[in-house]
Design a protein around this motif. Structure first.
Motif, short mmCIF file in Angstrom:
data_model
loop_
_atom_site.label_atom_id
_atom_site.label_comp_id
_atom_site.label_asym_id
_atom_site.label_seq_id
_atom_site.Cartn_x
_atom_site.Cartn_y
_atom_site.Cartn_z
N SER A 3 -4.60 -1.40 15.85
CA SER A 3 -3.35 -1.88 16.45
C SER A 3 -2.87 -3.09 15.66
CB SER A 3 -3.57 -2.28 17.91
OG SER A 3 -4.41 -3.43 17.99
N ASP A 4 -1.64 -3.48 15.92
CA ASP A 4 -1.07 -4.68 15.30
C ASP A 4 -1.98 -5.88 15.54
OD1 ASP A 4 0.51 -7.23 15.36
OD2 ASP A 4 2.17 -5.93 14.78
N ALA A 5 -2.39 -6.06 16.80
CA ALA A 5 -3.21 -7.22 17.16
C ALA A 5 -4.56 -7.20 16.47
CB ALA A 5 -3.38 -7.28 18.67
N GLN A 6 -5.20 -6.04 16.39
CA GLN A 6 -6.51 -5.95 15.75
C GLN A 6 -6.43 -6.26 14.26
OE1 GLN A 6 -8.51 -2.25 16.60
NE2 GLN A 6 -8.39 -2.54 18.82
N VAL A 7 -5.42 -5.74 13.60
CA VAL A 7 -5.28 -6.01 12.16
C VAL A 7 -5.01 -7.49 11.93
CG1 VAL A 7 -3.97 -5.50 10.07
CG2 VAL A 7 -4.49 -3.67 11.69
N ARG A 8 -4.16 -8.08 12.76
CA ARG A 8 -3.80 -9.50 12.58
C ARG A 8 -5.01 -10.43 12.63
NH1 ARG A 8 1.49 -10.96 12.55
NH2 ARG A 8 3.00 -9.35 13.16
N LYS A 9 -6.04 -10.07 13.38
CA LYS A 9 -7.22 -10.92 13.49
C LYS A 9 -7.90 -11.15 12.15
CE LYS A 9 -8.41 -9.63 18.26
NZ LYS A 9 -9.42 -8.94 19.12
N ASN A 10 -7.69 -10.27 11.21
CA ASN A 10 -8.36 -10.36 9.91
C ASN A 10 -7.41 -10.68 8.76
OD1 ASN A 10 -11.20 -9.67 10.60
ND2 ASN A 10 -10.26 -7.78 11.33
N LEU A 11 -6.18 -11.07 9.07
CA LEU A 11 -5.24 -11.44 8.03
C LEU A 11 -5.43 -12.90 7.63
CD1 LEU A 11 -1.92 -9.76 9.30
CD2 LEU A 11 -3.60 -8.85 7.68
N SER A 68 1.96 3.77 8.12
CA SER A 68 2.19 3.24 6.78
C SER A 68 0.95 2.48 6.32
CB SER A 68 3.39 2.29 6.81
OG SER A 68 3.43 1.49 5.65
N ALA A 69 0.70 2.47 5.03
CA ALA A 69 -0.40 1.67 4.49
C ALA A 69 -0.21 0.20 4.79
CB ALA A 69 -0.52 1.90 2.98
N HIS A 70 1.03 -0.24 4.95
CA HIS A 70 1.30 -1.64 5.28
C HIS A 70 0.71 -2.03 6.64
CE1 HIS A 70 3.94 -2.82 1.93
NE2 HIS A 70 4.34 -1.55 1.94
N SER A 71 0.47 -1.04 7.48
CA SER A 71 -0.09 -1.31 8.80
C SER A 71 -1.45 -1.96 8.73
CB SER A 71 -0.21 0.00 9.60
OG SER A 71 1.05 0.61 9.79
N TYR A 72 -2.18 -1.73 7.65
CA TYR A 72 -3.55 -2.19 7.55
C TYR A 72 -3.69 -3.51 6.80
CZ TYR A 72 -4.05 2.66 8.93
OH TYR A 72 -3.92 3.86 9.59
N GLY A 73 -2.58 -4.07 6.33
CA GLY A 73 -2.62 -5.38 5.69
C GLY A 73 -3.25 -5.40 4.32
N MET A 74 -3.31 -4.24 3.65
CA MET A 74 -3.92 -4.19 2.31
C MET A 74 -2.96 -3.65 1.27
SD MET A 74 -4.07 -0.83 2.46
CE MET A 74 -4.87 0.68 2.86
N THR A 75 -1.66 -3.85 1.53
CA THR A 75 -0.62 -3.33 0.66
C THR A 75 0.45 -4.40 0.45
OG1 THR A 75 -0.98 -1.07 1.41
CG2 THR A 75 1.16 -1.54 0.44
N ILE A 76 0.97 -4.50 -0.77
CA ILE A 76 2.04 -5.44 -1.07
C ILE A 76 3.14 -4.73 -1.84
CG2 ILE A 76 0.86 -6.23 -3.19
CD1 ILE A 76 2.11 -9.02 -2.68
N ASP A 77 4.38 -5.01 -1.47
CA ASP A 77 5.56 -4.55 -2.20
C ASP A 77 6.13 -5.72 -2.99
OD1 ASP A 77 5.37 -2.01 -1.16
OD2 ASP A 77 6.96 -2.27 0.32
N ILE A 78 6.45 -5.50 -4.25
CA ILE A 78 7.00 -6.56 -5.09
C ILE A 78 8.18 -6.03 -5.91
CG2 ILE A 78 4.80 -7.80 -5.27
CD1 ILE A 78 4.49 -6.61 -8.10
N GLY A 79 9.02 -6.97 -6.34
CA GLY A 79 10.08 -6.65 -7.29
C GLY A 79 11.01 -5.55 -6.83
N VAL A 80 11.46 -5.61 -5.58
CA VAL A 80 12.30 -4.53 -5.05
C VAL A 80 13.56 -4.32 -5.89
CG1 VAL A 80 13.66 -3.78 -3.07
CG2 VAL A 80 11.44 -4.82 -2.70
N ASP A 81 14.15 -5.40 -6.35
CA ASP A 81 15.40 -5.29 -7.12
C ASP A 81 15.18 -4.65 -8.49
OD1 ASP A 81 13.95 -7.55 -7.94
OD2 ASP A 81 15.75 -8.55 -8.68
N LYS A 82 13.92 -4.50 -8.88
CA LYS A 82 13.59 -3.88 -10.17
C LYS A 82 12.75 -2.62 -9.98
CE LYS A 82 13.83 -8.23 -12.71
NZ LYS A 82 14.52 -8.94 -11.61
N SER A 83 12.78 -2.09 -8.76
CA SER A 83 11.93 -0.95 -8.42
C SER A 83 12.73 0.32 -8.17
CB SER A 83 11.09 -1.28 -7.18
OG SER A 83 10.21 -2.35 -7.43
#
Length: 251
Positions: free
Chosen positions: A111-119, A176-191
């Motif tokens: 869940s959102d709350a469970q993942v947040r505990k380890n961020l 989404s992989a972003h749900s687990y806190g182990m994914t980053i998006d970068i450079g959107v304007d160049k993607s």
């Protein structure tokens, strides 16, 4: 395809003898090495997790491409090729887009709350981003940042547009992989993203590839355990995801 004790090198000799008596699928052996704090043993077609949960490695179903994304067992996570020797992905080769949700929720949180505990907060080129400390993911992102800092030419590509966000994949019923806190998006304007370049196309239709992210940047992320969405046929070139098991299967 199977592998034996050689890939399970963290076992004691007694445990290794026990494993030698059965055939361990290659993917299961890789998972044992990649996530030793959570996956303790493979036995009789099951992965034993540290909390006692058993997950069936291969549910035995003959799945379509979409089913391998939407309803993945651990074996399905290794169904596609992550080709590090080519910069043009092959048709429907999306290694990493298949995630066994039962496994990932056990590791990172259900869940959102469970993942947040380890961020934890990770400095990222003038920003602070939240990343999970589970499986050493945050430490790996710090290592990426330290190496990228030595390449000022890459700085224009590094602005983060997001890490943790508990949500479903747009248009699908999987996390989404972003749900687990182990994914980053970068450079959107160049993607580039496959649907931006191929509007209206379905998941199994032929599409045109595009990328503007420097290969040098990609190789640094991969060195530290991250796969790149630009190596997917359904490309997402801003996307970097901590998946050491995929890289271990595709050296």
């Amino acid at each position: 395809m199977a592998c034996t004790v050689a890939l399970v090198c963290s076992f004691t000799s007694h445990e290794a003898d026990a494993v030698a008596q059965q055939t361990v699928p290659k993917g299961a052996a890789i998972l044992l090495k990649a996530y030793p704090n959570f996956i303790k043993k493979y036995e009789n077609g099951q992965l034993l997790l540290s909390d006692g949960t058993m997950i069936t490695y291969d549910d035995g179903r003959n799945k379509s491409f979409l089913q391998k994304l939407d309803d993945a067992d651990p074996e399905d996570m290794f169904a596609f090729k992550y080709n590090r020797r080519s910069w043009t992905p092959e048709y429907l080769q999306d290694a990493g887009r298949s995630r066994c949700e039962q496994l990932f929720k056990k590791m990172y949180g259900a869940s959102d709350a469970q993942v947040r505990k380890n961020l934890v907060s990770v400095p990222w080129f003038g920003q602070k981003v939240l990343f999970t400390k589970i499986n050493g993911a945050a430490d790996s992102l710090r290592a990426v940042a330290a190496e990228l800092a030595r390449h000022p030419n890459l700085r224009p590509y590094l602005k983060s547009s997001g890490t943790f966000y508990w949500r479903k994949v747009r248009g699908a019923n999987r996390q989404s992989a972003h749900s687990y806190g182990m994914t980053i998006d970068i450079g959107v304007d160049k993607s580039d993203y496959w649907l931006w370049k191929n509007p209206g196309k379905g998941e199994t239709e032929r599409i045109t590839y595009a990328n503007r992210i420097p290969h040098e940047l990609v190789l640094i992320f991969e060195k530290h355990g991250f796969i790149w969405g630009g190596r997917w046929y359904h490309y997402d070139t801003m996307h970097f995801e901590f998946r050491p098991e995929i890289l271990a299967d595709n050296p």
